[in-house]
Design an enzyme around this catalytic site. Structure first.
Site, mmCIF file in Angstrom:
data_model
loop_
_atom_site.group_PDB
_atom_site.id
_atom_site.type_symbol
_atom_site.label_atom_id
_atom_site.label_comp_id
_atom_site.label_asym_id
_atom_site.label_seq_id
_atom_site.Cartn_x
_atom_site.Cartn_y
_atom_site.Cartn_z
ATOM 1 N N ASP A 13 56.320 45.952 49.460
ATOM 2 C CA ASP A 13 55.413 46.834 50.219
ATOM 3 C C ASP A 13 56.144 47.726 51.214
ATOM 4 O O ASP A 13 55.680 48.826 51.531
ATOM 5 C CB ASP A 13 54.374 45.997 50.984
ATOM 6 C CG ASP A 13 53.265 45.473 50.080
ATOM 7 O OD1 ASP A 13 53.351 45.677 48.858
ATOM 8 O OD2 ASP A 13 52.321 44.858 50.614
ATOM 9 N N HIS A 147 43.987 41.470 14.644
ATOM 10 C CA HIS A 147 42.528 41.435 14.535
ATOM 11 C C HIS A 147 42.043 39.989 14.578
ATOM 12 O O HIS A 147 42.640 39.129 13.919
ATOM 13 C CB HIS A 147 42.092 42.078 13.208
ATOM 14 C CG HIS A 147 40.624 41.974 12.940
ATOM 15 N ND1 HIS A 147 39.715 42.832 13.506
ATOM 16 C CD2 HIS A 147 39.920 41.080 12.192
ATOM 17 C CE1 HIS A 147 38.496 42.498 13.100
ATOM 18 N NE2 HIS A 147 38.595 41.433 12.309
HETATM 19 C C1 LIG Z 1 44.036 40.397 50.303
HETATM 20 C C2 LIG Z 1 45.091 40.952 49.373
HETATM 21 C C3 LIG Z 1 44.905 40.845 48.017
HETATM 22 C C4 LIG Z 1 45.872 41.349 47.160
HETATM 23 N N1 LIG Z 1 45.668 41.245 45.809
HETATM 24 C C5 LIG Z 1 46.596 41.722 44.982
HETATM 25 C C6 LIG Z 1 46.410 41.599 43.576
HETATM 26 O O1 LIG Z 1 45.416 41.079 43.075
HETATM 27 N N2 LIG Z 1 47.378 42.084 42.758
HETATM 28 C C7 LIG Z 1 48.496 42.683 43.263
HETATM 29 O O2 LIG Z 1 49.335 43.117 42.464
HETATM 30 N N3 LIG Z 1 48.699 42.802 44.585
HETATM 31 C C8 LIG Z 1 47.779 42.339 45.460
HETATM 32 N N4 LIG Z 1 47.982 42.456 46.811
HETATM 33 C C9 LIG Z 1 49.206 43.108 47.279
HETATM 34 C C10 LIG Z 1 50.388 42.118 47.252
HETATM 35 O O3 LIG Z 1 50.040 40.948 47.928
HETATM 36 C C11 LIG Z 1 51.599 42.772 47.912
HETATM 37 O O4 LIG Z 1 51.892 43.998 47.285
HETATM 38 C C12 LIG Z 1 52.820 41.868 47.820
HETATM 39 O O5 LIG Z 1 52.591 40.636 48.423
HETATM 40 C C13 LIG Z 1 54.006 42.558 48.477
HETATM 41 O O6 LIG Z 1 55.074 41.657 48.517
HETATM 42 P P1 LIG Z 1 56.172 41.811 49.652
HETATM 43 O O7 LIG Z 1 57.185 40.739 49.389
HETATM 44 O O8 LIG Z 1 56.644 43.214 49.725
HETATM 45 O O9 LIG Z 1 55.433 41.567 51.023
HETATM 46 P P2 LIG Z 1 54.709 40.253 51.541
HETATM 47 O O10 LIG Z 1 54.160 39.430 50.419
HETATM 48 O O11 LIG Z 1 53.781 40.711 52.624
HETATM 49 O O12 LIG Z 1 55.882 39.424 52.175
HETATM 50 C C14 LIG Z 1 56.486 39.816 53.373
HETATM 51 C C15 LIG Z 1 56.901 38.549 54.104
HETATM 52 O O13 LIG Z 1 57.702 38.912 55.240
HETATM 53 C C16 LIG Z 1 57.308 38.103 56.325
HETATM 54 N N5 LIG Z 1 57.715 38.801 57.555
HETATM 55 C C17 LIG Z 1 57.148 39.885 58.125
HETATM 56 N N6 LIG Z 1 57.806 40.226 59.233
HETATM 57 C C18 LIG Z 1 58.817 39.361 59.354
HETATM 58 C C19 LIG Z 1 59.883 39.203 60.293
HETATM 59 N N7 LIG Z 1 60.036 40.009 61.345
HETATM 60 N N8 LIG Z 1 60.739 38.190 60.103
HETATM 61 C C20 LIG Z 1 60.635 37.361 59.050
HETATM 62 N N9 LIG Z 1 59.656 37.466 58.126
HETATM 63 C C21 LIG Z 1 58.782 38.449 58.286
HETATM 64 C C22 LIG Z 1 55.810 37.951 56.156
HETATM 65 O O14 LIG Z 1 55.338 36.834 56.865
HETATM 66 C C23 LIG Z 1 55.707 37.769 54.652
HETATM 67 O O15 LIG Z 1 55.838 36.430 54.263
HETATM 68 C C24 LIG Z 1 47.032 41.958 47.684
HETATM 69 C C25 LIG Z 1 47.209 42.050 49.076
HETATM 70 C C26 LIG Z 1 46.251 41.547 49.917
HETATM 71 C C27 LIG Z 1 46.458 41.659 51.395
#
Ligand SMILES: Cc1cc2nc3c(=O)[nH]c(=O)nc-3n(C[C@H](O)[C@H](O)[C@H](O)COP(=O)(O)OP(=O)(O)OC[C@H]3O[C@@H](n4cnc5c(N)ncnc54)[C@H](O)[C@@H]3O)c2cc1C
Length: 163
Positions: A13, A147
């Protein structure tokens, strides 16, 4: 996945691109492979990340939308197939939905797709592969889709175009 800071890669993200789970996973795998190789040799194909609205029925899309194709001045055509004509959909009692392929007119390559209805989140993955590998619509039409599965709907759409 390399940032402007040497030795720092980014995935997920934080990129602000496709804020989806499967995009984050693929970006992190590519970042990890590039880190292990010591240089960026793999790339995420950002043109072909599918996304689904998990409503009932589902709606899914991948690649260029018609609006995006228009904005880029791409000469495109579309072909659609209604799910009510699909054998599996009939077995499952599905009455609404469709598969639409967006095709670059001259090359006949699939540049996008939209699916609305039963199992859209699954069907869209095949269209994503077609977009990723620059497949022609004929490549899909020539593939014997099993199919009775809902994937025949992509087959039928492609056949409609290729006839
Ligand atoms: C309610 C919801 C439903 C969703 N449903 C879907 C779905 O059905 N399908 C789909 O494809 N996507 C879905 N998403 C999106 C998906 O969850 C994200 O795109 C994905 O989790 C991104 O992964 P990431 O590793 O980039 O970030 P994240 O999963 O957010 O991981 C980031 C991590 O970094 C940690 N962090 C933050 N700041 C710090 C710091 N300073 N120090 C240490 N750690 C830190 C956080 O605690 C977190 O654990 C959904 C999102 C939400 C909110």
């Amino acid at each position: 996945m390399k940032t402007r800071v040497p030795n720092i890669y980014a995935a997920g993200d934080v990129l602000g691109k496709y804020m989806l789970y499967h995009a984050a996973v693929k970006e992190s795998v590519v970042a990890a492979w590039n880190i292990l190789h010591g240089k960026p040799i793999y790339e995420v194909n950002f043109n072909s990340i599918p996304m689904t609205i998990f409503t009932e029925p589902e709606a899914a899309m991948v690649g260029l939308s018609e609006d995006a194709a228009k904005a880029r001045g791409i000469n495109y055509v579309t072909v659609s197939y209604p799910l009510e004509d699909d054998a599996y959909a009939q077995i499952m009692g599905v009455r609404e939905g469709w598969v639409k392929l967006i095709i670059e007119k001259e090359s006949q390559r699939v540049i996008g797709g939209v699916v609305y209805g039963e199992a859209a989140s699954m069907i869209i993955n095949e269209i994503a592969l077609a977009v990723a590998v620059n497949a022609r619509v004929k490549d899909i039409a020539l593939l014997a889709h099993q199919h009775p599965t809902i994937f025949e709907s992509i087959d039928r759409a492609a056949i409609r175009f290729s006839l």
